[in-house]
Design a protein around this motif. Structure first.
Motif, PDB file in Angstrom:
ATOM      1  N   ASP A   1      60.694 -21.293 -26.827  1.00 62.00           N
ATOM      2  CA  ASP A   1      59.956 -20.958 -28.055  1.00 62.00           C
ATOM      3  C   ASP A   1      60.239 -19.548 -28.564  1.00 62.00           C
ATOM      4  O   ASP A   1      59.703 -19.124 -29.591  1.00 62.00           O
ATOM      5  CB  ASP A   1      58.451 -21.152 -27.856  1.00 62.00           C
ATOM      6  CG  ASP A   1      57.856 -20.232 -26.788  1.00 62.00           C
ATOM      7  OD1 ASP A   1      58.617 -19.410 -26.226  1.00 62.00           O
ATOM      8  OD2 ASP A   1      56.653 -20.348 -26.504  1.00 62.00           O
ATOM      9  N   GLY A   2      61.058 -18.778 -27.848  1.00 59.49           N
ATOM     10  CA  GLY A   2      61.387 -17.427 -28.292  1.00 59.49           C
ATOM     11  C   GLY A   2      60.339 -16.385 -27.970  1.00 59.49           C
ATOM     12  O   GLY A   2      60.480 -15.214 -28.344  1.00 59.49           O
ATOM     13  N   ARG A   3      59.271 -16.776 -27.252  1.00 63.15           N
ATOM     14  CA  ARG A   3      58.196 -15.844 -26.891  1.00 63.15           C
ATOM     15  C   ARG A   3      58.453 -15.292 -25.500  1.00 63.15           C
ATOM     16  O   ARG A   3      58.479 -16.035 -24.520  1.00 63.15           O
ATOM     17  CB  ARG A   3      56.838 -16.554 -26.895  1.00 63.15           C
ATOM     18  CG  ARG A   3      56.069 -16.457 -28.186  1.00 63.15           C
ATOM     19  CD  ARG A   3      54.618 -16.911 -27.969  1.00 63.15           C
ATOM     20  NE  ARG A   3      53.873 -15.955 -27.168  1.00 63.15           N
ATOM     21  CZ  ARG A   3      53.059 -16.302 -26.168  1.00 63.15           C
ATOM     22  NH1 ARG A   3      52.922 -17.553 -25.807  1.00 63.15           N
ATOM     23  NH2 ARG A   3      52.396 -15.374 -25.515  1.00 63.15           N
ATOM     24  N   TYR A   4      58.617 -13.978 -25.422  1.00 65.89           N
ATOM     25  CA  TYR A   4      58.779 -13.312 -24.136  1.00 65.89           C
ATOM     26  C   TYR A   4      57.435 -12.760 -23.666  1.00 65.89           C
ATOM     27  O   TYR A   4      56.556 -12.464 -24.473  1.00 65.89           O
ATOM     28  CB  TYR A   4      59.794 -12.177 -24.244  1.00 65.89           C
ATOM     29  CG  TYR A   4      61.209 -12.647 -24.477  1.00 65.89           C
ATOM     30  CD1 TYR A   4      62.033 -12.957 -23.406  1.00 65.89           C
ATOM     31  CD2 TYR A   4      61.704 -12.793 -25.763  1.00 65.89           C
ATOM     32  CE1 TYR A   4      63.336 -13.390 -23.603  1.00 65.89           C
ATOM     33  CE2 TYR A   4      63.008 -13.233 -25.978  1.00 65.89           C
ATOM     34  CZ  TYR A   4      63.816 -13.531 -24.893  1.00 65.89           C
ATOM     35  OH  TYR A   4      65.096 -13.967 -25.100  1.00 65.89           O
ATOM     36  N   SER A   5      57.297 -12.614 -22.367  1.00 63.40           N
ATOM     37  CA  SER A   5      56.082 -12.004 -21.838  1.00 63.40           C
ATOM     38  C   SER A   5      55.986 -10.568 -22.334  1.00 63.40           C
ATOM     39  O   SER A   5      56.983  -9.854 -22.382  1.00 63.40           O
ATOM     40  CB  SER A   5      56.081 -12.041 -20.307  1.00 63.40           C
ATOM     41  OG  SER A   5      57.205 -11.375 -19.784  1.00 63.40           O
ATOM     42  N   SER A   6      54.797 -10.168 -22.692  1.00 60.56           N
ATOM     43  CA  SER A   6      54.610  -8.827 -23.249  1.00 60.56           C
ATOM     44  C   SER A   6      54.099  -7.834 -22.223  1.00 60.56           C
ATOM     45  O   SER A   6      54.148  -6.626 -22.448  1.00 60.56           O
ATOM     46  CB  SER A   6      53.628  -8.883 -24.423  1.00 60.56           C
ATOM     47  OG  SER A   6      52.374  -9.406 -24.002  1.00 60.56           O
ATOM     48  N   THR A   7      53.613  -8.320 -21.080  1.00 58.89           N
ATOM     49  CA  THR A   7      52.963  -7.440 -20.112  1.00 58.89           C
ATOM     50  C   THR A   7      53.733  -7.290 -18.804  1.00 58.89           C
ATOM     51  O   THR A   7      53.355  -6.503 -17.950  1.00 58.89           O
ATOM     52  CB  THR A   7      51.555  -7.957 -19.780  1.00 58.89           C
ATOM     53  OG1 THR A   7      51.657  -9.290 -19.243  1.00 58.89           O
ATOM     54  CG2 THR A   7      50.688  -7.978 -21.027  1.00 58.89           C
ATOM     55  N   ASN A   8      54.811  -8.068 -18.616  1.00 56.43           N
ATOM     56  CA  ASN A   8      55.533  -8.054 -17.339  1.00 56.43           C
ATOM     57  C   ASN A   8      54.586  -8.286 -16.168  1.00 56.43           C
ATOM     58  O   ASN A   8      54.643  -7.613 -15.142  1.00 56.43           O
ATOM     59  CB  ASN A   8      56.303  -6.748 -17.154  1.00 56.43           C
ATOM     60  CG  ASN A   8      57.521  -6.675 -18.053  1.00 56.43           C
ATOM     61  OD1 ASN A   8      58.005  -7.695 -18.529  1.00 56.43           O
ATOM     62  ND2 ASN A   8      58.013  -5.474 -18.293  1.00 56.43           N
ATOM     63  N   SER A   9      53.702  -9.245 -16.340  1.00 57.58           N
ATOM     64  CA  SER A   9      52.720  -9.609 -15.318  1.00 57.58           C
ATOM     65  C   SER A   9      52.678 -11.126 -15.209  1.00 57.58           C
ATOM     66  O   SER A   9      52.833 -11.834 -16.221  1.00 57.58           O
ATOM     67  CB  SER A   9      51.331  -9.082 -15.693  1.00 57.58           C
ATOM     68  OG  SER A   9      50.325  -9.734 -14.945  1.00 57.58           O
ATOM     69  N   VAL A  10      52.451 -11.622 -13.995  1.00 53.71           N
ATOM     70  CA  VAL A  10      52.376 -13.073 -13.803  1.00 53.71           C
ATOM     71  C   VAL A  10      51.210 -13.683 -14.576  1.00 53.71           C
ATOM     72  O   VAL A  10      51.157 -14.903 -14.773  1.00 53.71           O
ATOM     73  CB  VAL A  10      52.255 -13.433 -12.310  1.00 53.71           C
ATOM     74  CG1 VAL A  10      53.464 -12.947 -11.534  1.00 53.71           C
ATOM     75  CG2 VAL A  10      50.968 -12.877 -11.702  1.00 53.71           C
ATOM     76  N   LYS A  11      50.287 -12.853 -15.018  1.00 57.16           N
ATOM     77  CA  LYS A  11      49.148 -13.352 -15.792  1.00 57.16           C
ATOM     78  C   LYS A  11      49.504 -13.642 -17.245  1.00 57.16           C
ATOM     79  O   LYS A  11      48.718 -14.252 -17.965  1.00 57.16           O
ATOM     80  CB  LYS A  11      48.007 -12.333 -15.740  1.00 57.16           C
ATOM     81  CG  LYS A  11      47.448 -12.099 -14.355  1.00 57.16           C
ATOM     82  CD  LYS A  11      46.348 -11.047 -14.376  1.00 57.16           C
ATOM     83  CE  LYS A  11      45.804 -10.785 -12.987  1.00 57.16           C
ATOM     84  NZ  LYS A  11      44.744  -9.748 -12.980  1.00 57.16           N
ATOM     85  N   ASP A  12      50.690 -13.210 -17.684  1.00 50.40           N
ATOM     86  CA  ASP A  12      51.086 -13.422 -19.078  1.00 50.40           C
ATOM     87  C   ASP A  12      51.309 -14.915 -19.323  1.00 50.40           C
ATOM     88  O   ASP A  12      52.054 -15.580 -18.598  1.00 50.40           O
ATOM     89  CB  ASP A  12      52.365 -12.641 -19.376  1.00 50.40           C
ATOM     90  CG  ASP A  12      52.629 -12.529 -20.864  1.00 50.40           C
ATOM     91  OD1 ASP A  12      52.793 -13.581 -21.516  1.00 50.40           O
ATOM     92  OD2 ASP A  12      52.663 -11.394 -21.381  1.00 50.40           O
TER      93      ASP A  12
END
Length: 604
Positions: free
Chosen positions: A481-492
């Motif tokens: 979908d082109g969405r990358y994690s923004s927090t670099n956390s497994v909770k993202d």
């Protein structure tokens, strides 16, 4: 004029308020430089020690103004099998470590040196797999601990009444596993079962608990509230000790978080009159499983000492003692104990830095020692001024001698607009001081050229096996979908995760396309056990049945300084296009770790 007067009055008020808060806060500074007053010793390390070895070790404690020893692994249970390091008369228990009795040797030498020993009766290693609401299991462990504690008390206390000072409760609690009041009720009931038994046998000595904490699993306020609740339910007495691990060595807390966590826990302890509040400072580093240089360790002591009554550590004997590692650690710490500061020693510069190419974009880095190595405990390797490796002297027991080598292998992460890297090496001292850098060496690498046509956006795909239920992708949309994690956390929520399994992600491009470049975006976050895969490969197919392997993804080296969550975009680019409709990514997990990814791109 009136504005100046008002400003002066406001400034005086602010200074007064700050002063009041500061001098009434556990964060206020101590007058003396903080030192540790004791250490854990795991008795498996001492299984070959004789009386002289114990005498030498405890003399290091005495010379460094330590008073307390906490000995563990006295009896170990797995399942229903219990082994003891002393000769037990309890039926079915097996003696280990030959004829040596490390409990006897420790207490004997501690008595002679006026040191005080906390003793762990028993620990069942199944604890790490048991759910916190399994009260019957925990209660059964207390029943075993009670019987063993009674035997230990009768066997040793009358002969070493000054040294045999207290008990250690070994079941370590943390805020990732224990989160509910009902779970702390179970814990409180189990502790009371143990304390009440010791009271009934007139064997009640000060007891020490040492839980740990994880800032990624919750807040300091929540954790303190749970412990305050437990204290209200538990039969602790004056002199019992709450001694949380500072969790710095394990990476579960960052240095900048220590004050807030110990301040919150201090308030909880103060609600239990008579209970002492200690810190258990960790003098190791989880990244390389080695001793940490003293500068970081002393930062821990400085941050924690204003909040607590005392500080012990895990573990001087394992990580700093001359009996188990280079004597430089003890020498520098002893200097600090006497002088209130670390010595200022100039280190020689590493020589003859050489970079050889093992294969494309993979390098062997070697160097030689300076002429004088007396004050050097290791070396730090930098790539473009980023610390990528710390090679440090190893422990005799618990270390890996082959790790202390003046040579490393580096596979740098390839990036856009980066066609070279420059390496340097510095000598590392026991106090954490470093030398000037070596002469630099620059190598060429392939810069990533991201191809312009993204083919995989919003394409359908299949996943085998299904992701972990906590990190699912129910609609099968997240990876394209082109969405990358923004927090670099497994909770993202953008991330999809699998535990301990090889994973196939197969993208359907909808039609046969000419493909040439593949990119997988992985998250590495070591504290919640998220690692880069052991290996990963790409295969293509035109019919979705017969797949042709076309290449391996190049898994990069992880820099030593990458201690928390980071995103790794890993590319595979073919020399020429290949026709495919289906593209399969296979990622093979490291044992007992998670794989997380947020995007899988296919380009031409």
């Amino acid at each position: 004029m009136w504005n100046k007067i008002r400003f002066s009055i406001l400034l005086i008020i602010l200074i007064s308020v700050f002063g009041f808060i500061y001098f009434n806060s556990p964060l206020r500074a101590n007058k003396d430089h903080p030192i540790i007053t004791g250490s854990f010793i795991q008795l498996d390390m001492t299984q070959h020690w004789n009386n002289d070895d114990w005498k030498n070790e405890l003399n290091y404690f005495k010379e460094n103004k330590m008073k307390y020893i906490i000995i563990t692994n006295i009896s170990q249970t797995q399942g229903n099998v219990t082994k003891t390091c002393y000769k037990s008369n309890i039926p079915g228990y097996k003696k280990i470590y030959g004829n040596v009795d490390p409990v006897e040797l420790c207490l004997k030498n501690a008595e002679a040196l006026n040191l005080k020993v906390f003793i762990e009766p028993n620990f069942n290693s199944d604890w790490w797999q048991i759910l916190p609401d399994n009260y019957s299991w925990l209660n059964s462990q207390m029943n075993r601990s009670n019987i063993i504690a009674d035997e230990l008390y009768k066997k040793y206390h009358s002969r070493y009444p000054n040294a045999f000072y207290g008990w250690y409760f070994p079941y370590e609690v943390d805020n990732a596993k224990f989160t509910k009041a009902s779970e702390f009720d179970n814990l409180s009931n189990a502790i009371n079962l143990h304390l009440n038994y010791l009271d009934s046998k007139k064997e009640r000595l000060p007891i020490l608990l040492s839980p740990f904490m994880n800032s990624s699993a919750g807040s300091s306020k929540e954790y303190a509230s749970n412990w305050q609740y437990l204290f209200s339910k538990t039969n602790f007495k004056n002199g019992d000790i709450f001694c949380p691990q500072d969790s710095i060595g394990s990476g579960r807390l960052k240095l900048e978080e220590v004050n807030s966590w110990y301040t919150a826990l201090r308030k909880a302890v103060d609600k239990k009159p008579g209970m002492l509040f200690w810190a258990n400072a960790e003098n190791f580093d989880y990244v390389n499983n080695s001793s940490v240089p003293l500068d970081r360790f002393l930062k821990q002591l400085i941050l924690e000492s204003p909040c607590v009554d005392n500080i012990i550590c895990f573990s001087y004997s394992h990580y700093y003692s001359p009996d188990n590692i280079n004597s430089g650690f003890n020498k520098e710490y002893s200097y600090y104990v006497k002088n209130g500061k670390l010595p200022d020693r100039k280190l020689g510069i590493p020589q003859n830095l050489t970079i050889s190419t093992l294969e494309k974009n993979k390098f062997k880095i070697t160097w030689s020692s300076p002429e004088n190595t007396d004050d050097i405990c290791g070396y730090e390797v930098y790539r473009d001024n980023v610390l990528i490796s710390r090679v440090i002297v190893q422990r005799k027991y618990g270390g890996s001698p082959e790790r202390f080598s003046k040579s490393i292998i580096d596979i740098p992460l390839l990036k856009e607009n980066t066609s070279s890297y420059t390496y340097t090496v510095r000598s590392l001292g026991f106090s954490g001081n470093v030398s000037k850098p070596s002469d630099p060496v620059t190598v060429k690498v392939d810069a990533i050229n991201k191809l312009p046509h993204l083919l995989s956006r919003n394409c359908k795909y299949s996943i085998v096996p299904s992701p972990h239920e906590k990190y699912n992708d129910i609609n099968l949309t997240k990876l394209t979908d082109g969405r990358y994690s923004s927090t670099n956390s497994v909770k993202d929520n953008a991330l999809v995760g699998w535990y301990n399994e090889a994973v196939d992600v197969t993208v359907d491009l909808g039609k046969i396309e000419s493909v040439q470049q593949f990119m997988v975006s992985y998250l590495r976050d070591p504290i919640p056990w998220a690692e880069l895969p052991e290996r990963a490969s790409i295969g293509v197919s035109q019919d979705g049945i017969n797949y042709t392997p076309i290449g391996l993804l190049r898994i990069p080296s992880v820099p030593f300084s990458d201690r928390y969550g980071s995103n790794y975009k890993i590319y595979l680019t073919l020399d020429k296009t290949i026709n495919a409709r289906y593209v399969k990514l296979t990622s093979v997990n490291k044992a007992n770790y998670y794989i997380f990814m947020d995007e899988f791109e296919i380009r031409k």
